[in-house]
Design a protein around this motif. Structure first.
Motif, PDB file in Angstrom:
ATOM      1  N   PRO A  18      -4.866  -8.072  -3.078  1.00 33.90           N
ATOM      2  CA  PRO A  18      -5.743  -7.850  -1.931  1.00 33.90           C
ATOM      3  C   PRO A  18      -7.182  -7.612  -2.377  1.00 33.90           C
ATOM      4  O   PRO A  18      -7.424  -6.957  -3.382  1.00 33.90           O
ATOM      5  N   TRP A  21      -8.551  -2.591   0.064  1.00 34.98           N
ATOM      6  CA  TRP A  21      -7.531  -1.823   0.754  1.00 34.98           C
ATOM      7  C   TRP A  21      -7.997  -0.384   0.851  1.00 34.98           C
ATOM      8  O   TRP A  21      -8.901   0.040   0.151  1.00 34.98           O
ATOM      9  N   SER A  22      -7.375   0.350   1.712  1.00 31.81           N
ATOM     10  CA  SER A  22      -7.636   1.774   1.803  1.00 31.81           C
ATOM     11  C   SER A  22      -6.331   2.474   2.135  1.00 31.81           C
ATOM     12  O   SER A  22      -5.366   1.856   2.573  1.00 31.81           O
ATOM     13  N   LYS A  33      -5.485   1.671  12.149  1.00 23.96           N
ATOM     14  CA  LYS A  33      -6.597   0.743  11.924  1.00 23.96           C
ATOM     15  C   LYS A  33      -7.079   0.252  13.277  1.00 23.96           C
ATOM     16  O   LYS A  33      -6.280  -0.166  14.099  1.00 23.96           O
ATOM     17  N   ARG A  38      -4.254  -5.839   7.854  1.00 28.06           N
ATOM     18  CA  ARG A  38      -2.983  -5.959   7.155  1.00 28.06           C
ATOM     19  C   ARG A  38      -2.468  -4.558   6.821  1.00 28.06           C
ATOM     20  O   ARG A  38      -3.232  -3.671   6.460  1.00 28.06           O
ATOM     21  N   ASP A  40       0.204  -3.046   4.150  1.00 27.62           N
ATOM     22  CA  ASP A  40       0.978  -3.439   2.975  1.00 27.62           C
ATOM     23  C   ASP A  40       2.193  -2.554   2.729  1.00 27.62           C
ATOM     24  O   ASP A  40       3.236  -3.049   2.323  1.00 27.62           O
ATOM     25  N   GLN A 103      -0.989   2.055   3.386  1.00 29.66           N
ATOM     26  CA  GLN A 103      -1.856   1.193   2.581  1.00 29.66           C
ATOM     27  C   GLN A 103      -2.303   0.069   3.508  1.00 29.66           C
ATOM     28  O   GLN A 103      -1.473  -0.757   3.907  1.00 29.66           O
ATOM     29  N   GLY A 105      -5.247  -3.017   4.682  1.00 28.71           N
ATOM     30  CA  GLY A 105      -6.223  -3.952   4.148  1.00 28.71           C
ATOM     31  C   GLY A 105      -6.962  -4.686   5.243  1.00 28.71           C
ATOM     32  O   GLY A 105      -6.669  -4.544   6.417  1.00 28.71           O
TER      33      GLY A 105
END
Length: 106
Positions: A18, A21-22, A33, A38, A40, A103, A105
């Motif tokens: 990726p 990501w955060s 989000k 995305r 993960d 996780q 993205g």
């Protein structure tokens, strides 16, 4: 409730890695989000029996269900929903008590 951001990283982007990501930790139902993206993986620790549902909706627990799973009291697990994609954003809703590290993205 405003999400608590744990960290972010920018990667090289090649070979399936990726590009960004955060991580986000939640302990109550909330927005994960607020835009397309995305998901993960989810690291879970259940304080009590829980049911987690992730929606493609950035504001409330309704709309398209993207993921649903359960954990028993005291159980921990990493859920890899391979990654989930949302159009509008992610909202995580759960019953019981637990901690979830998402996780996410771009």
């Amino acid at each position: 409730m405003k999400p608590a951001i744990l960290g972010a990283i920018a990667g090289g982007g090649g070979g399936g890695i990726p590009s960004a990501w955060s991580a986000l930790r939640i302990t109550a139902s909330q927005i994960v989000k607020g835009s397309a993206g995305r998901l993960d993986s989810i690291d879970c620790i259940a304080g009590s029996g829980i049911t987690l549902t992730v929606y493609d909706n950035p504001w409330v627990a309704s709309g398209t269900v993207l993921y649903s799973g359960t954990l028993s009291a005291g159980q921990s697990a990493t859920l890899s929903p391979s990654p989930l994609r949302c159009i509008d954003g992610f909202y995580a809703s759960f019953s019981g008590t637990g901690t979830f590290d998402f996780q996410i993205g771009e």
